[in-house]
Design a protein around this motif. Sequence first.
Motif, PDB file in Angstrom:
ATOM      1  N   LEU A 191       3.617  21.015  -6.143  1.00 15.09           N
ATOM      2  CA  LEU A 191       2.383  20.838  -5.378  1.00 15.09           C
ATOM      3  C   LEU A 191       2.696  21.021  -3.899  1.00 15.09           C
ATOM      4  O   LEU A 191       3.753  20.601  -3.417  1.00 15.09           O
ATOM      5  CB  LEU A 191       1.783  19.445  -5.594  1.00 15.09           C
ATOM      6  N   THR A 192       1.778  21.617  -3.175  1.00  6.85           N
ATOM      7  CA  THR A 192       1.970  21.771  -1.733  1.00  6.85           C
ATOM      8  C   THR A 192       1.670  20.453  -1.035  1.00  6.85           C
ATOM      9  O   THR A 192       1.050  19.544  -1.601  1.00  6.85           O
ATOM     10  CB  THR A 192       1.041  22.863  -1.177  1.00  6.85           C
ATOM     11  N   ALA A 193       2.089  20.378   0.235  1.00  4.15           N
ATOM     12  CA  ALA A 193       1.796  19.180   1.019  1.00  4.15           C
ATOM     13  C   ALA A 193       0.291  18.978   1.162  1.00  4.15           C
ATOM     14  O   ALA A 193      -0.212  17.848   1.119  1.00  4.15           O
ATOM     15  CB  ALA A 193       2.454  19.279   2.395  1.00  4.15           C
ATOM     16  N   VAL A 204       0.832  -1.205   0.000  1.00  8.53           N
ATOM     17  CA  VAL A 204       0.000   0.000   0.000  1.00  8.53           C
ATOM     18  C   VAL A 204       0.861   1.247   0.000  1.00  8.53           C
ATOM     19  O   VAL A 204       0.635   2.185  -0.767  1.00  8.53           O
ATOM     20  CB  VAL A 204      -0.949   0.003   1.210  1.00  8.53           C
ATOM     21  N   ARG A 205       1.892   1.268   0.871  1.00  5.74           N
ATOM     22  CA  ARG A 205       2.725   2.468   0.957  1.00  5.74           C
ATOM     23  C   ARG A 205       3.566   2.633  -0.297  1.00  5.74           C
ATOM     24  O   ARG A 205       3.760   3.756  -0.777  1.00  5.74           O
ATOM     25  CB  ARG A 205       3.628   2.402   2.190  1.00  5.74           C
ATOM     26  N   ALA A 206       4.084   1.541  -0.839  1.00  7.48           N
ATOM     27  CA  ALA A 206       4.867   1.638  -2.066  1.00  7.48           C
ATOM     28  C   ALA A 206       4.020   2.217  -3.189  1.00  7.48           C
ATOM     29  O   ALA A 206       4.471   3.072  -3.960  1.00  7.48           O
ATOM     30  CB  ALA A 206       5.406   0.267  -2.459  1.00  7.48           C
ATOM     31  N   LEU A 234      13.202  10.907  -0.617  1.00  9.44           N
ATOM     32  CA  LEU A 234      14.536  11.508  -0.576  1.00  9.44           C
ATOM     33  C   LEU A 234      15.580  10.478  -0.183  1.00  9.44           C
ATOM     34  O   LEU A 234      16.669  10.404  -0.770  1.00  9.44           O
ATOM     35  CB  LEU A 234      14.555  12.686   0.399  1.00  9.44           C
ATOM     36  N   ALA A 235      15.231   9.653   0.819  1.00 10.54           N
ATOM     37  CA  ALA A 235      16.165   8.615   1.261  1.00 10.54           C
ATOM     38  C   ALA A 235      16.410   7.581   0.170  1.00 10.54           C
ATOM     39  O   ALA A 235      17.467   6.943   0.132  1.00 10.54           O
ATOM     40  CB  ALA A 235      15.620   7.937   2.521  1.00 10.54           C
ATOM     41  N   TYR A 286       4.604  14.407   4.516  1.00  4.69           N
ATOM     42  CA  TYR A 286       5.964  14.757   4.934  1.00  4.69           C
ATOM     43  C   TYR A 286       6.828  13.494   5.082  1.00  4.69           C
ATOM     44  O   TYR A 286       7.985  13.463   4.636  1.00  4.69           O
ATOM     45  CB  TYR A 286       5.931  15.514   6.268  1.00  4.69           C
ATOM     46  N   ARG A 287       6.256  12.459   5.704  1.00  7.47           N
ATOM     47  CA  ARG A 287       7.011  11.213   5.890  1.00  7.47           C
ATOM     48  C   ARG A 287       7.323  10.557   4.543  1.00  7.47           C
ATOM     49  O   ARG A 287       8.423  10.030   4.327  1.00  7.47           O
ATOM     50  CB  ARG A 287       6.221  10.243   6.779  1.00  7.47           C
ATOM     51  N   ASP A 288       6.339  10.597   3.630  1.00  9.09           N
ATOM     52  CA  ASP A 288       6.559   9.970   2.328  1.00  9.09           C
ATOM     53  C   ASP A 288       7.632  10.707   1.536  1.00  9.09           C
ATOM     54  O   ASP A 288       8.453  10.078   0.849  1.00  9.09           O
ATOM     55  CB  ASP A 288       5.254   9.943   1.531  1.00  9.09           C
TER      56      ASP A 288
END
Length: 331
Positions: free
Chosen positions: A27-29, A9-11, A51-52, A44-46
């Motif tokens: 696009l804004t958050a 789901v997260r992927a 980035l990682a 924000y976490r995604d």
Amino acid sequence: MDLGTFSGVRASRLVSLLLLLQNRGRLTAAELATELEVSTRTVYRDVESLLAAGIPIYGEAGHDGGYALVDGYRTRLTGLTAGEAEALFLAGLPGPAAELGLGSLLTAAELKLEAALPADLRRQARRLRDRFHLDAPGWYQRAEDAPHLPAVAAAVWQRQAIQVRYRRWQAPTQVERRLEPYGIVLKAGRWYAVAAADGAGPRTYRIGQILDLRPLDEHFTPPDDFDLAGYWRQHTHQLQERLWRDRAEIRISPAGVERLREIAVPAVLDAVAAATVDGPAGWRRAVIPIESLTHAEGELLRLGAQVEVLAPVELRDRIAATARDLAAVYA
């Protein structure tokens, strides 16, 4: 980009976020949260996870800020050609997909299709959604509520048998059935399952008439020669043959023919179109199929004095009696 360490789901959400930035720019958050149906904190976490993973995303603060991809970065997530991707936008049916529980998957697929298109064709593909819309239910009808549709769809996909309690029109009105659902059809706002029951051949079941459903720990294999589209064509042909139980002979005016085009089914229209002209005023004499005397009476009365029933006599007498009753009401 390697998303193998994330849950399915997260992927999928991370891919959708990436494609949103690629296809739509900054696009804004908050905008991303709305598109992905998550909280801004999740966005924000995604973004941190992307980035990682080495995705070149940068953020800018302020009124015109937001997240964007570094210029020139693109991901290629499909092997579709531009023409194939553009054509597939016409195949996306948001309403039916949502009812099947596939709405989020369709959205993700469309984002991937956008990613496969050059900028000019991407704009053209977006225009397709602006200019073409499918409204499946018939006029003056609501789409039927079918709460068990996602479960039936899952059973079709997994080739899994189901136990259902089904409501039908003849007694007994509620029956238990073990079904092996081969496929699903959407017709005029109603969903139908084509399924084999208790070892018999495939039959058609309205999914909105399923009262209870329980998946079974049993799997099945449809016959090798089963073709869903072919079955449905044959089923609808047989249904029409059973539906038209009788015939009526009528005279109809040119104005009646025009009105008929708005209210009649193709079988009736074809019969009138093939009819001969009967008289100098352009009236036609035709033999039309009818379901029943009661149904034919109601339908022909909608044409008022622009149609005359010649036969059967019982139908003519019914309409004459109704006309007299109407005259008495409005006298």
